[in-house]
Design a protein around this motif. Structure first.
Motif, PDB file in Angstrom:
ATOM      1  N   GLU A  70       0.796  -1.223   0.000  1.00 12.24           N
ATOM      2  CA  GLU A  70       0.000   0.000   0.000  1.00 12.24           C
ATOM      3  C   GLU A  70       0.831   1.278   0.000  1.00 12.24           C
ATOM      4  O   GLU A  70       0.289   2.367  -0.133  1.00 12.24           O
ATOM      5  CB  GLU A  70      -0.962   0.000   1.194  1.00 12.24           C
ATOM      6  N   GLU A  71       2.161   1.166   0.126  1.00 13.73           N
ATOM      7  CA  GLU A  71       3.020   2.343   0.047  1.00 13.73           C
ATOM      8  C   GLU A  71       3.597   2.542  -1.357  1.00 13.73           C
ATOM      9  O   GLU A  71       4.364   3.467  -1.596  1.00 13.73           O
ATOM     10  CB  GLU A  71       4.178   2.222   1.052  1.00 13.73           C
ATOM     11  N   THR A  72       3.208   1.689  -2.286  1.00 17.40           N
ATOM     12  CA  THR A  72       3.759   1.724  -3.639  1.00 17.40           C
ATOM     13  C   THR A  72       3.401   3.025  -4.356  1.00 17.40           C
ATOM     14  O   THR A  72       2.246   3.450  -4.356  1.00 17.40           O
ATOM     15  CB  THR A  72       3.224   0.528  -4.464  1.00 17.40           C
ATOM     16  N   LYS A  73       4.387   3.648  -4.985  1.00 15.23           N
ATOM     17  CA  LYS A  73       4.179   4.856  -5.778  1.00 15.23           C
ATOM     18  C   LYS A  73       3.757   4.459  -7.201  1.00 15.23           C
ATOM     19  O   LYS A  73       4.366   3.574  -7.810  1.00 15.23           O
ATOM     20  CB  LYS A  73       5.448   5.696  -5.844  1.00 15.23           C
ATOM     21  N   VAL A  74       2.731   5.124  -7.704  1.00 21.27           N
ATOM     22  CA  VAL A  74       2.193   4.808  -9.026  1.00 21.27           C
ATOM     23  C   VAL A  74       1.892   6.094  -9.785  1.00 21.27           C
ATOM     24  O   VAL A  74       1.516   7.106  -9.193  1.00 21.27           O
ATOM     25  CB  VAL A  74       0.894   3.969  -8.908  1.00 21.27           C
ATOM     26  N   SER A  75       2.080   6.039 -11.096  1.00 21.09           N
ATOM     27  CA  SER A  75       1.679   7.141 -11.972  1.00 21.09           C
ATOM     28  C   SER A  75       0.701   6.586 -13.002  1.00 21.09           C
ATOM     29  O   SER A  75       0.928   5.528 -13.585  1.00 21.09           O
ATOM     30  CB  SER A  75       2.897   7.739 -12.676  1.00 21.09           C
ATOM     31  N   LEU A  76      -0.403   7.298 -13.197  1.00 16.86           N
ATOM     32  CA  LEU A  76      -1.430   6.892 -14.153  1.00 16.86           C
ATOM     33  C   LEU A  76      -1.551   7.967 -15.233  1.00 16.86           C
ATOM     34  O   LEU A  76      -1.800   9.130 -14.915  1.00 16.86           O
ATOM     35  CB  LEU A  76      -2.757   6.679 -13.438  1.00 16.86           C
ATOM     36  N   SER A  77      -1.342   7.578 -16.484  1.00 16.20           N
ATOM     37  CA  SER A  77      -1.489   8.513 -17.606  1.00 16.20           C
ATOM     38  C   SER A  77      -2.548   7.992 -18.560  1.00 16.20           C
ATOM     39  O   SER A  77      -2.630   6.782 -18.818  1.00 16.20           O
ATOM     40  CB  SER A  77      -0.158   8.673 -18.360  1.00 16.20           C
ATOM     41  N   ARG A  78      -3.349   8.905 -19.095  1.00 15.89           N
ATOM     42  CA  ARG A  78      -4.380   8.503 -20.056  1.00 15.89           C
ATOM     43  C   ARG A  78      -4.542   9.574 -21.129  1.00 15.89           C
ATOM     44  O   ARG A  78      -4.101  10.711 -20.962  1.00 15.89           O
ATOM     45  CB  ARG A  78      -5.715   8.267 -19.343  1.00 15.89           C
ATOM     46  N   GLU A  79      -5.160   9.194 -22.226  1.00 17.03           N
ATOM     47  CA  GLU A  79      -5.412  10.109 -23.345  1.00 17.03           C
ATOM     48  C   GLU A  79      -4.119  10.823 -23.775  1.00 17.03           C
ATOM     49  O   GLU A  79      -4.119  12.021 -24.053  1.00 17.03           O
ATOM     50  CB  GLU A  79      -6.472  11.147 -22.953  1.00 17.03           C
TER      51      GLU A  79
ATOM     52  N   SER B 291      -1.290  12.577 -25.558  1.00 19.25           N
ATOM     53  CA  SER B 291      -1.188  13.463 -26.732  1.00 19.25           C
ATOM     54  C   SER B 291      -2.541  13.971 -27.222  1.00 19.25           C
ATOM     55  O   SER B 291      -2.612  14.691 -28.211  1.00 19.25           O
ATOM     56  CB  SER B 291      -0.430  12.784 -27.892  1.00 19.25           C
ATOM     57  N   LYS B 292      -3.618  13.629 -26.513  1.00 19.61           N
ATOM     58  CA  LYS B 292      -4.947  14.107 -26.894  1.00 19.61           C
ATOM     59  C   LYS B 292      -5.327  15.350 -26.076  1.00 19.61           C
ATOM     60  O   LYS B 292      -4.599  15.768 -25.176  1.00 19.61           O
ATOM     61  CB  LYS B 292      -5.988  12.997 -26.705  1.00 19.61           C
ATOM     62  N   LYS B 293      -6.477  15.913 -26.391  1.00 21.23           N
ATOM     63  CA  LYS B 293      -6.923  17.157 -25.767  1.00 21.23           C
ATOM     64  C   LYS B 293      -7.040  17.037 -24.255  1.00 21.23           C
ATOM     65  O   LYS B 293      -6.685  17.964 -23.511  1.00 21.23           O
ATOM     66  CB  LYS B 293      -8.272  17.573 -26.363  1.00 21.23           C
ATOM     67  N   PHE B 294      -7.542  15.892 -23.782  1.00 24.12           N
ATOM     68  CA  PHE B 294      -7.766  15.731 -22.346  1.00 24.12           C
ATOM     69  C   PHE B 294      -6.701  14.847 -21.692  1.00 24.12           C
ATOM     70  O   PHE B 294      -6.987  14.098 -20.755  1.00 24.12           O
ATOM     71  CB  PHE B 294      -9.171  15.165 -22.092  1.00 24.12           C
ATOM     72  N   GLU B 295      -5.478  14.959 -22.182  1.00 25.03           N
ATOM     73  CA  GLU B 295      -4.368  14.205 -21.590  1.00 25.03           C
ATOM     74  C   GLU B 295      -4.249  14.522 -20.109  1.00 25.03           C
ATOM     75  O   GLU B 295      -4.368  15.664 -19.683  1.00 25.03           O
ATOM     76  CB  GLU B 295      -3.061  14.558 -22.300  1.00 25.03           C
ATOM     77  N   GLU B 296      -4.011  13.459 -19.324  1.00 23.05           N
ATOM     78  CA  GLU B 296      -3.990  13.637 -17.867  1.00 23.05           C
ATOM     79  C   GLU B 296      -3.040  12.629 -17.234  1.00 23.05           C
ATOM     80  O   GLU B 296      -2.991  11.470 -17.643  1.00 23.05           O
ATOM     81  CB  GLU B 296      -5.407  13.437 -17.318  1.00 23.05           C
ATOM     82  N   THR B 297      -2.272  13.083 -16.241  1.00 23.03           N
ATOM     83  CA  THR B 297      -1.407  12.197 -15.469  1.00 23.03           C
ATOM     84  C   THR B 297      -1.644  12.450 -13.982  1.00 23.03           C
ATOM     85  O   THR B 297      -1.667  13.598 -13.531  1.00 23.03           O
ATOM     86  CB  THR B 297       0.079  12.418 -15.799  1.00 23.03           C
ATOM     87  N   LYS B 298      -1.841  11.383 -13.247  1.00 25.41           N
ATOM     88  CA  LYS B 298      -2.038  11.454 -11.802  1.00 25.41           C
ATOM     89  C   LYS B 298      -0.945  10.631 -11.130  1.00 25.41           C
ATOM     90  O   LYS B 298      -0.721   9.476 -11.483  1.00 25.41           O
ATOM     91  CB  LYS B 298      -3.423  10.903 -11.417  1.00 25.41           C
ATOM     92  N   ARG B 299      -0.264  11.234 -10.149  1.00 30.40           N
ATOM     93  CA  ARG B 299       0.826  10.560  -9.450  1.00 30.40           C
ATOM     94  C   ARG B 299       0.525  10.501  -7.955  1.00 30.40           C
ATOM     95  O   ARG B 299      -0.115  11.387  -7.416  1.00 30.40           O
ATOM     96  CB  ARG B 299       2.153  11.292  -9.666  1.00 30.40           C
ATOM     97  N   GLY B 300       1.025   9.460  -7.297  1.00 30.88           N
ATOM     98  CA  GLY B 300       0.852   9.342  -5.855  1.00 30.88           C
ATOM     99  C   GLY B 300       1.043   7.908  -5.415  1.00 30.88           C
ATOM    100  O   GLY B 300       1.451   7.050  -6.200  1.00 30.88           O
ATOM    101  N   ASN B 301       0.744   7.625  -4.129  1.00 32.13           N
ATOM    102  CA  ASN B 301       0.820   6.223  -3.724  1.00 32.13           C
ATOM    103  C   ASN B 301      -0.457   5.511  -4.195  1.00 32.13           C
ATOM    104  O   ASN B 301      -1.401   6.141  -4.661  1.00 32.13           O
ATOM    105  CB  ASN B 301       1.052   6.069  -2.210  1.00 32.13           C
ATOM    106  N   ILE B 302      -0.466   4.217  -4.066  1.00 32.58           N
ATOM    107  CA  ILE B 302      -1.547   3.424  -4.665  1.00 32.58           C
ATOM    108  C   ILE B 302      -2.920   3.800  -4.105  1.00 32.58           C
ATOM    109  O   ILE B 302      -3.922   3.802  -4.833  1.00 32.58           O
ATOM    110  CB  ILE B 302      -1.278   1.902  -4.497  1.00 32.58           C
ATOM    111  N   ASN B 303      -2.991   4.169  -2.826  1.00 33.22           N
ATOM    112  CA  ASN B 303      -4.275   4.573  -2.251  1.00 33.22           C
ATOM    113  C   ASN B 303      -4.790   5.864  -2.894  1.00 33.22           C
ATOM    114  O   ASN B 303      -5.991   6.018  -3.124  1.00 33.22           O
ATOM    115  CB  ASN B 303      -4.150   4.750  -0.736  1.00 33.22           C
ATOM    116  N   ASP B 304      -3.867   6.796  -3.197  1.00 32.55           N
ATOM    117  CA  ASP B 304      -4.257   8.029  -3.885  1.00 32.55           C
ATOM    118  C   ASP B 304      -4.844   7.717  -5.256  1.00 32.55           C
ATOM    119  O   ASP B 304      -5.841   8.316  -5.676  1.00 32.55           O
ATOM    120  CB  ASP B 304      -3.048   8.948  -4.068  1.00 32.55           C
ATOM    121  N   LEU B 305      -4.215   6.777  -5.955  1.00 32.75           N
ATOM    122  CA  LEU B 305      -4.660   6.436  -7.306  1.00 32.75           C
ATOM    123  C   LEU B 305      -6.002   5.709  -7.287  1.00 32.75           C
ATOM    124  O   LEU B 305      -6.848   5.929  -8.160  1.00 32.75           O
ATOM    125  CB  LEU B 305      -3.613   5.575  -8.014  1.00 32.75           C
ATOM    126  N   ILE B 306      -6.207   4.862  -6.290  1.00 32.08           N
ATOM    127  CA  ILE B 306      -7.492   4.165  -6.160  1.00 32.08           C
ATOM    128  C   ILE B 306      -8.607   5.177  -5.917  1.00 32.08           C
ATOM    129  O   ILE B 306      -9.675   5.113  -6.526  1.00 32.08           O
ATOM    130  CB  ILE B 306      -7.428   3.124  -5.022  1.00 32.08           C
TER     131      ILE B 306
END
Length: 245
Positions: free
Chosen positions: A178-187, A189-204
């Protein structure tokens, strides 16, 4: 004299990411292999490329590979593209590359778009060593694969679809800690490109707070020191013990 087989990356979102060289190659070959002629037809029309399109996908790649090899041996030059990204990276293309290697066909892969490289770079996580694992198995072997990846001491790169992302994030918490750091990227190069970073609980929490769309790239920080490794092991055991009680 045999022809040349070109692996040509296509934009993962923004058409401006298409390279001049990619357009030139597609205009010069005899025909183009693609996943979906409708999707690729839009791309070719945009760049004024008037070449025959032939379907090459999961359901016909074995039979088509044989025909492509025959055409290459007869001297034709052929390109393969996918709906988005670089052929062979979680998309059709590997069988052609293997067959081309076996038959000593000249093969050239152009540099270009692929989703995981931008996601890895902007993740802020260690990228000197990483493992690209693509999509996890849908059912059989999924947990075994996650267990194997959790033992690696390198950054992990995964692709995931929107409808599986919540389950996958929960499984990352279970297998990586549960302390694992994760980055989530989606879309990317598109208009609504988004990246969220944090530990796994933040991403959940982030994933459950909104409906995510588009192909998703997950970067998991599993590159840890010996001291951190011991802490991760304690964290994973703590999480499993809580679930078992």
């Amino acid at each position: 004299m045999s022809g040349t087989l070109y692996f040509v990356p296509t934009p993962v979102g923004n058409l401006d990411d298409m390279t001049f060289r990619a357009v030139k190659v597609l205009k010069d070959v005899d025909y183009i292999l693609c996943e979906d002629t409708r999707t690729s037809g839009v791309l070719l029309k945009h760049f004024e490329i008037a070449k025959p399109l032939k379907s090459y996908h999961l359901h016909n790649e074995h039979q088509m590979t044989k025909k492509v090899m025959e055409d290459l041996k007869s001297g034709q030059n052929i390109a393969i593209i996918t709906d988005a990204g670089t052929p062979g990276i979680s998309d059709p293309g590997y069988l052609l590359a293997k067959a081309g290697s076996d038959e000593d066909i000249e093969m050239i892969c152009l540099p270009g778009a692929t989703a995981f490289v931008p996601a890895l770079v902007v993740s802020g996580l260690p990228n000197n060593e990483f493992i690209f694992a693509g999509f996890l198995p849908q059912k059989k072997g999924r947990q075994t694969k996650l267990k194997q990846l959790a033992e690696e001491k390198k950054t992990i790169v995964l692709y995931e679809s929107p409808h599986k992302i919540n389950t996958t994030l929960e499984q990352i918490k279970e297998f990586f800690g549960e302390e694992t750091k994760v980055s989530l990227s989606r879309e990317i190069s598109k208009k609504f490109e988004e990246t969220k970073r944090g530990n796994i609980n933040d991403l959940i929490e982030f994933s459950k707070s909104k409906t995510l769309k588009g192909e998703i790239v997950l970067i998991i920080n599993n590159a840890v020191s010996e001291e951190q490794d011991q802490e991760k092991t304690l964290s994973k055991n703590k999480y499993k013990n809580l679930n078992n009680n």
